[in-house]
Each structure stands twice: as C-alpha cells, then as structure tokens.
Design a protein around this motif. Structure first.
Motif, PDB file in Angstrom:
ATOM      1  N   PHE A   1      -1.963 -12.863  10.607  1.00 32.21           N
ATOM      2  CA  PHE A   1      -2.258 -13.956   9.671  1.00 32.21           C
ATOM      3  C   PHE A   1      -1.103 -14.957   9.639  1.00 32.21           C
ATOM      4  N   PHE A   2       0.122 -14.445   9.488  1.00 34.53           N
ATOM      5  CA  PHE A   2       1.303 -15.318   9.431  1.00 34.53           C
ATOM      6  C   PHE A   2       1.890 -15.455  10.831  1.00 34.53           C
TER       7      PHE A   2
ATOM      8  N   ILE B   1       0.492  -8.083  10.493  1.00 34.23           N
ATOM      9  CA  ILE B   1       0.079  -9.254   9.727  1.00 34.23           C
ATOM     10  C   ILE B   1       0.975 -10.471   9.989  1.00 34.23           C
TER      11      ILE B   1
ATOM     12  N   LEU C   1      -0.857 -10.538  -4.996  1.00 33.18           N
ATOM     13  CA  LEU C   1      -1.935 -10.439  -3.999  1.00 33.18           C
ATOM     14  C   LEU C   1      -1.359 -10.277  -2.599  1.00 33.18           C
ATOM     15  N   LEU C   2      -0.285 -11.033  -2.345  1.00 34.00           N
ATOM     16  CA  LEU C   2       0.331 -10.984  -1.018  1.00 34.00           C
ATOM     17  C   LEU C   2       0.910  -9.592  -0.736  1.00 34.00           C
TER      18      LEU C   2
ATOM     19  N   ILE D   1      -2.009  -3.014  10.780  1.00 32.74           N
ATOM     20  CA  ILE D   1      -2.271  -4.377  11.252  1.00 32.74           C
ATOM     21  C   ILE D   1      -0.968  -5.195  11.281  1.00 32.74           C
TER      22      ILE D   1
ATOM     23  N   GLY E   1      -5.480  -9.260  14.022  1.00 34.05           N
ATOM     24  CA  GLY E   1      -5.371  -9.399  12.568  1.00 34.05           C
ATOM     25  C   GLY E   1      -4.157 -10.161  12.090  1.00 34.05           C
TER      26      GLY E   1
ATOM     27  N   MET F   1      -1.871  -7.260   0.064  1.00 32.34           N
ATOM     28  CA  MET F   1      -2.376  -7.411   1.435  1.00 32.34           C
ATOM     29  C   MET F   1      -1.400  -6.808   2.444  1.00 32.34           C
TER      30      MET F   1
ATOM     31  N   LEU G   1      -3.511   0.016   7.324  1.00 35.52           N
ATOM     32  CA  LEU G   1      -4.462  -0.122   8.433  1.00 35.52           C
ATOM     33  C   LEU G   1      -3.770  -0.321   9.787  1.00 35.52           C
TER      34      LEU G   1
ATOM     35  N   LYS H   1      -2.020  -3.201   2.399  1.00 31.68           N
ATOM     36  CA  LYS H   1      -3.264  -2.903   3.103  1.00 31.68           C
ATOM     37  C   LYS H   1      -3.039  -2.967   4.620  1.00 31.68           C
TER      38      LYS H   1
END
Lengths: 363, 112
Positions: free
Chosen positions: A63-64, A18, A3-4, A16, A61, A7, A14, A10
């Motif tokens: 996240f980390f 992250i 999943l990571l 972003i 955006g 993302m 995009l 993604k």
C-alpha cells in the motif's frame, strides 16, 4: 489503536508487505559528505522492469510505496513510474533533494496524487548546507522546490540529517520548516557506505550532541517522559519483533535486489530472477529475520533498554550479528536516559571493534 | 431530507482517482491523497466501493449485489448505502452524480 496501526497489525498477521521502499537510482546530482551510496549506474532496472515490479507489488498487497534514491528525478522516466504507481493506487511518497523540482514538476506530482514529498535540508545557512551537498546553490534551489510543492498544495516534510557540522543548525532548520509551512523531522543516524567504508561514521554527532537533542523540548516534547528510565520488560516485549523490517516492510534497490530494509543490507533475492512474492514468502533470509524475537537477542535481551530502545537490526547486522546490539542505538539509549546498555557494559569489559558486513548483490 | 439524500433520485457513484487503496484481508484500506485521511471499509462498504464504476446506479448495486450477498433488508441496505456514499463523497473518495460518470479509478489489486 489507530486505524493505521490496526491495518499494520492485520498485515503482520497475514504476512503482507504493506510498505516498500524502492530506490529508483543511486545516481545523484549532489555529493553529500555522509552519503552511503555509490553514485554510478551498475545496471538499473528499466522502465518496463519497474512497471512489472509495481504490478507485482500491488498484487502482493503493498500500500505504501516510497520512491527514493539517489535523486529520483535523475531518472528521465520518473513521472512515467509515478503515473504507473498511482494507476495501481499506491500511496506514493517521494524522497528527493528537490534541486530539479520547479513549477511543472511540482504540478505534475500534484496531478498524479503523490501523497507526500520528503526533502533533505541540512541547514538554514547556505554555506553549511551547500558544503554538505557539495553543490553550490543547492539550498536556494531546494527551498524554491519546497515553495513550488507547497503552492501546489502538496504535503512536504523537511528531513534534517544531523551531523557534527550542522548540529547547531537544527533549530534554524526547524524555524525554516515553520516559515515554509512544512513538517520537520530529524535523523541523527549516519550509516556506513555500501562498500563497507566506515569513515562517514566519523561525521556523526557526539554523545553530548545526542544528549542535547534528546533534552530539547522543542524536538522531543515532554523531556521527562522521553528521557525516563526504561520500565522492566514484560512478556509481550520479550515475545515482540524488533521492527517492521522483513515483517511488513522491505527495500528494493535500483538493481532489483530485495533487502529487509534500506538500512539492513542482507540480500534476500532479486526481482530480475524471481517473482517478488516468492522472495517475500520463501526467502530463507527473510524467514530468519522474521524468526527473531526480543528474547532471542544475544545481548539486548538482558538489557534494561530492551523494551524502549530504537535498536536497528540492520545496523546490528552491519556490526556482524543481526541478533546482536546496534552500538549507535545503545549510545542513543544511554544519552537519552543516562543508563548504560548491556552492550556498552560488555564492551567496556572486553573492548575491541567488530567488522562490518558489506552490502552484496545476489549471485 | 435534502434532494441529495433522497433515495428515489437515481445516483451514480465512481471511485475517485485521488486516493490510494488496497484490499487487505477482505477490508479495503483507503487514503485520500488530498488530505491523508485514512479509512477502512467493512465488507459491505468494500463491495459498494468496488462496484462504483460510474455506470451502475447505486440502487442496482444495492439490489443486485448487497441484498444478494448479505443478509440485509432492501430498506436497511439502501439507508446504509446512502449514508456510506454521502460520507465518502464528503471526503472526495467517491464521486456522486445523477448522471453516469465517465472517469473512474480502477479497482485495486487484492492482496493474496
């Protein structure tokens, strides 16, 4: 694909950022022999400036969020910053030497929801660790900090930077991590100082030291697989990006300067002069970094290791060319597989050292 | 079916503060800070999570948001919402109560 990883893909698609590594200060209570930083305060961002920046990063955006330094706890407003970061729902990782962490600090980090704490340990022997940090008693204090953090249920990783002076202690540090019930990671890379001083590179481990590490089953797992000759590169590899620096990640200094990575001192803008998102999207330097594919690398595109090398574009930049090779990674590839890199072969033919590019603040 | 799963009992849901979260391209990324479990939520789950303010009953979120914004029958939407809420509450990402919940994490910023 995890999943990571999905993302990350993604975020890449995009545009972003992250992951952001934010150094809150270059001040430190230790004076590690290999450190690349100047420990004076040249005008760190204020609490309010960092609050504003965190809001901008959340909007972009991110996240980390890795908070590091210097020693992060040298900032009196450290917990105010963490509190704001958690209010904005960042995944917060803290890098520290742990010397200033006791029960209350560990409990505060737990209460605020810090996801992970990474602590530098150079040796399980105080005489070796303290000689590197130049702070008497530092290993004992660091181990106490790890125990306080573990008591609070926090996820802790020991980061073991390896140099010639502590190379033989890596298994001892690994055992210490096991005893303390924490994760262990090692890093054999020493980087030049911010002022361009390369003398610290002499502290690094030799080629034979690297070879020993890369052939240690306890450290790398399946040695045969880890040290296997590189497969021939395919089109996907040649069209691929060197690493996440500038693509989904970047670094911000205590003075607001934005770089592709902490190890890639190419100034791209300053958040005191521009909004972060404008720098991220419009910086010419970041655009240039993003334009580079493996096929564009001047020497590495023709190297057998191109698909498996850990080539760091920042270290390559510090050698003079972000599209060029990173000699430290050439050495790693060679010591891992026994196959010389294209750069090593060329240097053997031509000889000569290149000048390093020094870190510069934005005008 | 246990009382906890009974769709007739009113339930309130609130976002936990022990998480990291960011909306990326319409999907919510969530990581539990307690055990580092990582989740991504689809658009329906993301909408439920965004509405989980601790004050709005789950049934109202389903009826007024999910059924309005997605082509789904009320029964199916309720079943999916119950399943989603139970799963996330087990990981500590959502708080669930039969009473309104006062403490609730703010919704995360949305990436441009």
């Amino acid at each position: 694909m995890s999943l990571l990883a999905e993302m990350n893909q993604k975020a890449l698609a995009l545009g972003i950022p992250i992951s952001v590594h934010l150094d809150l200060t270059y001040r430190c209570n230790e004076r590690c022999v290999h450190c690349y930083l100047d420990h004076d305060d040249h005008g760190e961002m204020t609490t309010q400036e960092i609050r504003d920046l965190l809001v901008q990063l959340a909007d972009a955006g991110v996240f980390f969020l890795t908070l590091s330094g210097g020693e992060v706890l040298m900032r009196r407003d450290f917990f105010i910053i963490v509190e704001e970061a958690r209010r904005l729902l960042f995944n917060v990782k803290v890098k520290t030497n742990g010397v200033m962490i006791r029960g209350p600090e560990a409990a505060r980090m737990r209460d605020l929801g810090v996801e992970q704490v990474q602590i530098s340990v150079y040796s399980h022997r105080p005489e070796v660790h303290d000689a590197i940090t130049k702070l008497p008693g530092s290993l004992q204090r660091t181990i106490k900090a790890i125990q306080f953090l573990k008591t609070q249920g926090l996820k802790v990783t020991i980061a073991n930077v390896l140099m010639a002076d502590n190379l033989s202690d890596n298994m001892g540090v690994m055992d210490l991590a096991r005893e303390l019930g924490v994760f262990y990671t090692l890093d054999p890379t020493i980087t030049p100082k911010l002022d361009g001083d390369r003398s610290v590179l002499g502290l690094g481990i030799s080629g034979s030291g690297l070879q020993t590490i890369f052939h240690n089953r306890a450290l790398v797992g399946d040695v045969e697989e880890f040290c296997a000759p590189p497969p021939p590169p395919d089109e996907d590899i040649m069209e691929g990006y060197p690493c996440s620096a500038g693509h989904t990640a970047c670094y911000i200094s205590p003075y607001g300067d934005v770089f592709p990575c902490v190890q890639f001192p190419l100034p791209c803008g300053n958040v005191r002069q521009q909004e972060f998102v404008d720098i991220w999207h419009d910086s010419e330097q970041l655009r240039e970094v993003r334009s580079i594919r493996a096929k564009d690398l001047s020497v590495c595109s023709g190297c057998a290791h191109v698909g498996t090398c850990t080539r760091c574009p920042g270290l390559a930049y510090m050698e003079g060319n972000m599209r060029g090779p990173s000699s430290a990674d050439c050495e790693k590839s060679f010591q891992r597989t026994g196959i010389a890199s294209a750069n090593m072969k060329a240097r053997a033919r031509l000889g000569g050292a290149r000048h390093l590019v020094q870190i510069q603040a934005m005008a | 079916m246990s009382d906890r799963e009974c769709p007739s009992a009113e339930r309130y849901i609130a976002r936990s503060s022990a998480i990291a979260a960011r909306l990326v391209g319409g999907e919510m990324m969530i990581m539990s800070t307690a055990d580092s479990t990582f989740f991504t939520l689809n658009e329906v789950a993301t909408l439920i999570w965004q509405q989980a303010d601790g004050r709005t009953p789950l049934s109202e979120i389903v009826d007024k948001k999910i059924c309005q914004e997605f082509e789904v029958t009320p029964d199916q939407a309720r079943r999916d919402a119950e399943h989603f809420v139970n799963e996330l509450s087990q990981h500590g990402i959502l708080q669930v109560s039969e009473q309104p919940i006062i403490s609730c994490a703010p919704p995360p910023a949305e990436a441009p």
